[in-house]
Design a protein around this motif. Sequence first.
Motif, PDB file in Angstrom:
ATOM      1  N   VAL A   1       0.999  -0.992   0.196  1.00  0.00           N
ATOM      2  CA  VAL A   1       0.804   0.108   0.087  1.00  0.00           C
ATOM      3  C   VAL A   1       0.550   1.404   0.033  1.00  0.00           C
ATOM      4  CG1 VAL A   1      -1.606   1.465   1.507  1.00  0.00           C
ATOM      5  CG2 VAL A   1      -2.010  -1.532   1.311  1.00  0.00           C
ATOM      6  N   ALA A   2       1.949   1.187   1.406  1.00  0.00           N
ATOM      7  CA  ALA A   2       3.044   2.370   0.545  1.00  0.00           C
ATOM      8  C   ALA A   2       3.554   2.474  -0.212  1.00  0.00           C
ATOM      9  CB  ALA A   2       3.420   2.082   2.018  1.00  0.00           C
ATOM     10  N   ARG A   3       4.085   1.798  -0.881  1.00  0.00           N
ATOM     11  CA  ARG A   3       4.723   1.816  -2.459  1.00  0.00           C
ATOM     12  C   ARG A   3       3.555   1.924  -3.363  1.00  0.00           C
ATOM     13  NH1 ARG A   3       7.571  -2.894  -0.982  1.00  0.00           N
ATOM     14  NH2 ARG A   3       5.278  -4.367  -1.866  1.00  0.00           N
ATOM     15  N   THR A   4       2.397   1.587  -3.613  1.00  0.00           N
ATOM     16  CA  THR A   4       1.702   2.454  -4.117  1.00  0.00           C
ATOM     17  C   THR A   4       0.968   3.574  -4.003  1.00  0.00           C
ATOM     18  OG1 THR A   4       1.023   0.086  -4.495  1.00  0.00           O
ATOM     19  CG2 THR A   4      -0.712   2.081  -5.101  1.00  0.00           C
ATOM     20  N   ALA A   5       0.988   3.821  -3.346  1.00  0.00           N
ATOM     21  CA  ALA A   5       0.761   5.842  -2.272  1.00  0.00           C
ATOM     22  C   ALA A   5       1.995   6.635  -3.034  1.00  0.00           C
ATOM     23  CB  ALA A   5       0.794   5.820  -0.545  1.00  0.00           C
ATOM     24  N   SER A   6       3.443   6.261  -2.677  1.00  0.00           N
ATOM     25  CA  SER A   6       4.651   6.999  -3.110  1.00  0.00           C
ATOM     26  C   SER A   6       4.586   7.046  -4.700  1.00  0.00           C
ATOM     27  CB  SER A   6       5.516   6.239  -2.261  1.00  0.00           C
ATOM     28  OG  SER A   6       6.755   6.402  -2.917  1.00  0.00           O
ATOM     29  N   VAL A   7       3.756   6.110  -5.391  1.00  0.00           N
ATOM     30  CA  VAL A   7       4.305   6.042  -6.775  1.00  0.00           C
ATOM     31  C   VAL A   7       3.041   6.945  -7.774  1.00  0.00           C
ATOM     32  CG1 VAL A   7       3.219   5.005  -9.157  1.00  0.00           C
ATOM     33  CG2 VAL A   7       4.711   4.168  -7.668  1.00  0.00           C
ATOM     34  N   HIS A   8       1.905   7.536  -6.885  1.00  0.00           N
ATOM     35  CA  HIS A   8       0.719   7.967  -7.262  1.00  0.00           C
ATOM     36  C   HIS A   8       1.434   9.898  -5.962  1.00  0.00           C
ATOM     37  CE1 HIS A   8      -1.003   5.813  -9.398  1.00  0.00           C
ATOM     38  NE2 HIS A   8      -1.727   5.251  -8.577  1.00  0.00           N
ATOM     39  N   GLY A   9       2.437   9.632  -5.254  1.00  0.00           N
ATOM     40  CA  GLY A   9       2.494  11.266  -4.825  1.00  0.00           C
ATOM     41  C   GLY A   9       1.946  11.516  -3.870  1.00  0.00           C
ATOM     42  N   PHE A  10       2.218  10.410  -3.002  1.00  0.00           N
ATOM     43  CA  PHE A  10       2.038  10.152  -1.527  1.00  0.00           C
ATOM     44  C   PHE A  10       3.049  10.149  -0.828  1.00  0.00           C
ATOM     45  CE2 PHE A  10      -2.161   9.614  -2.363  1.00  0.00           C
ATOM     46  CZ  PHE A  10      -2.547  10.872  -2.077  1.00  0.00           C
ATOM     47  N   GLY A  11       3.774  11.001   0.924  1.00  0.00           N
ATOM     48  CA  GLY A  11       4.504  10.189   1.178  1.00  0.00           C
ATOM     49  C   GLY A  11       4.840   9.201   1.661  1.00  0.00           C
ATOM     50  N   ALA A  12       5.624   9.101   3.072  1.00  0.00           N
ATOM     51  CA  ALA A  12       5.548   8.181   3.560  1.00  0.00           C
ATOM     52  C   ALA A  12       4.923   7.577   4.961  1.00  0.00           C
ATOM     53  CB  ALA A  12       7.212   7.555   4.349  1.00  0.00           C
ATOM     54  N   PRO A  13       4.226   6.609   5.666  1.00  0.00           N
ATOM     55  CA  PRO A  13       2.938   6.771   6.230  1.00  0.00           C
ATOM     56  C   PRO A  13       3.135   7.037   7.429  1.00  0.00           C
ATOM     57  CG  PRO A  13       3.804   4.574   5.586  1.00  0.00           C
ATOM     58  CD  PRO A  13       4.165   4.942   5.091  1.00  0.00           C
ATOM     59  N   THR A  14       2.497   7.434   8.560  1.00  0.00           N
ATOM     60  CA  THR A  14       2.912   7.926   9.633  1.00  0.00           C
ATOM     61  C   THR A  14       1.544   6.433   9.935  1.00  0.00           C
ATOM     62  OG1 THR A  14       2.743  10.137   9.503  1.00  0.00           O
ATOM     63  CG2 THR A  14       2.057   8.758  12.399  1.00  0.00           C
ATOM     64  N   ILE A  15       1.858   5.715  10.705  1.00  0.00           N
ATOM     65  CA  ILE A  15       1.012   4.557  11.992  1.00  0.00           C
ATOM     66  C   ILE A  15       0.942   4.153  12.974  1.00  0.00           C
ATOM     67  CG2 ILE A  15       1.049   2.066  11.295  1.00  0.00           C
ATOM     68  CD1 ILE A  15       3.666   1.882   9.324  1.00  0.00           C
ATOM     69  N   TYR A  16      -0.595   4.368  13.418  1.00  0.00           N
ATOM     70  CA  TYR A  16      -0.624   4.144  14.410  1.00  0.00           C
ATOM     71  C   TYR A  16      -1.308   2.643  14.961  1.00  0.00           C
ATOM     72  CZ  TYR A  16      -0.950   9.560  13.975  1.00  0.00           C
ATOM     73  OH  TYR A  16      -0.280  10.146  13.754  1.00  0.00           O
ATOM     74  N   GLU A  17      -0.929   1.838  16.387  1.00  0.00           N
ATOM     75  CA  GLU A  17      -1.468   0.113  16.577  1.00  0.00           C
ATOM     76  C   GLU A  17      -3.399   1.405  17.156  1.00  0.00           C
ATOM     77  OE1 GLU A  17      -0.104  -1.883  16.500  1.00  0.00           O
ATOM     78  OE2 GLU A  17       2.046  -1.667  15.749  1.00  0.00           O
ATOM     79  N   MET A  18      -3.618   0.470  16.621  1.00  0.00           N
ATOM     80  CA  MET A  18      -5.348   0.140  17.045  1.00  0.00           C
ATOM     81  C   MET A  18      -6.229  -1.133  18.574  1.00  0.00           C
ATOM     82  SD  MET A  18      -6.275   3.540  15.989  1.00  0.00           S
ATOM     83  CE  MET A  18      -8.182   3.894  16.028  1.00  0.00           C
ATOM     84  N   PRO A  19      -6.741  -0.733  18.565  1.00  0.00           N
ATOM     85  CA  PRO A  19      -7.402  -2.143  19.100  1.00  0.00           C
ATOM     86  C   PRO A  19      -7.665  -3.315  18.073  1.00  0.00           C
ATOM     87  CG  PRO A  19      -8.573   0.270  19.954  1.00  0.00           C
ATOM     88  CD  PRO A  19      -7.525   0.329  18.552  1.00  0.00           C
ATOM     89  N   ALA A  20      -7.725  -4.678  18.663  1.00  0.00           N
ATOM     90  CA  ALA A  20      -8.497  -5.015  17.992  1.00  0.00           C
ATOM     91  C   ALA A  20      -7.522  -5.403  17.179  1.00  0.00           C
ATOM     92  CB  ALA A  20      -9.868  -4.677  17.369  1.00  0.00           C
ATOM     93  N   ASN A  21      -6.072  -5.466  16.408  1.00  0.00           N
ATOM     94  CA  ASN A  21      -5.042  -5.315  15.759  1.00  0.00           C
ATOM     95  C   ASN A  21      -5.271  -4.898  14.271  1.00  0.00           C
ATOM     96  OD1 ASN A  21      -4.007  -7.467  17.768  1.00  0.00           O
ATOM     97  ND2 ASN A  21      -5.602  -8.725  17.315  1.00  0.00           N
ATOM     98  N   ASN A  22      -5.832  -3.953  14.612  1.00  0.00           N
ATOM     99  CA  ASN A  22      -5.790  -2.355  12.915  1.00  0.00           C
ATOM    100  C   ASN A  22      -4.639  -1.566  13.825  1.00  0.00           C
ATOM    101  OD1 ASN A  22      -7.888  -4.112  11.963  1.00  0.00           O
ATOM    102  ND2 ASN A  22      -9.945  -3.164  13.527  1.00  0.00           N
ATOM    103  N   LEU A  23      -4.884  -1.203  12.349  1.00  0.00           N
ATOM    104  CA  LEU A  23      -3.847  -0.024  12.109  1.00  0.00           C
ATOM    105  C   LEU A  23      -4.816   1.396  12.144  1.00  0.00           C
ATOM    106  CD1 LEU A  23      -0.585  -1.628  10.155  1.00  0.00           C
ATOM    107  CD2 LEU A  23      -1.190  -1.049  12.826  1.00  0.00           C
ATOM    108  N   SER A  24      -4.434   2.566  12.509  1.00  0.00           N
ATOM    109  CA  SER A  24      -4.344   3.706  11.102  1.00  0.00           C
ATOM    110  C   SER A  24      -3.101   4.270  10.277  1.00  0.00           C
ATOM    111  CB  SER A  24      -5.437   4.773  12.380  1.00  0.00           C
ATOM    112  OG  SER A  24      -5.959   4.413  12.916  1.00  0.00           O
ATOM    113  N   VAL A  25      -3.525   4.167   9.297  1.00  0.00           N
ATOM    114  CA  VAL A  25      -2.249   5.304   7.930  1.00  0.00           C
ATOM    115  C   VAL A  25      -2.567   5.637   8.141  1.00  0.00           C
ATOM    116  CG1 VAL A  25      -0.827   4.230   7.015  1.00  0.00           C
ATOM    117  CG2 VAL A  25      -2.151   2.144   7.855  1.00  0.00           C
TER     118      VAL A  25
END
Length: 208
Positions: free
Chosen positions: A179-203
């Motif tokens: 996902v991060a590689r694809t975002a980079s190709v389309h003009g986004f910077g590196a992700p900031t990642i947040y650990e969330m309950p129930a083994n999810n992430l906010s990116v």
Amino acid sequence: MPRETTVRLAGDRLVSPSAERNKAPISGILKDVLPREGFVLEIGSGTGQHIVHFAREMPSLAWQPSERDEPSLASIAHWMATADLSNVNPPLRLDVMEQPWPVSSAAAVVSLNMIHIAPWLAAEALIRGARDVLIPDGLLFLYGPFRRDGRHTADSNEAFDRSLRSRNPAWGVRDLEEVARTASVHGFGAPTIYEMPANNLSVVFRKV
């Protein structure tokens, strides 16, 4: 498709138990990363529970719910009518694959629990469409389960992935690095990642 069955309340209003559980933790992250003012487009608003909660918690932002199927659009409209909020626009029919999107500009694009319940082409379309509508330094916010370094982060996520792929081989928990590689190709910077309950992430990706 949610992890558990939605419940129908009066009229067309749907309730997702998982949305009730995770709306507060997600809102806490959004309050930290979203601008104080601006237009926020939610892709795949589902039942409508999330956006009603976010709009109530962040009243200085203008919120735009969207979905592609009529039952979800009807549910969102019913949640909005019940909440009576002035900072939420009527739900918009939007399919990420149909571009350009019917939104010209946004400070942020938010998408929760979508890219694993859709083909990878839809995830790419989400990133590409977000790039096209976001203002400079605008952000793309993703939430859900992800693999990291090619591995699941929990047994429950691995089981969920198997369940998704049994329903549709094109679905599945995505690799965060892909996902991060694809975002980079389309003009986004590196992700900031947040650990969330129930083994999810906010990116969080910012447009550069």
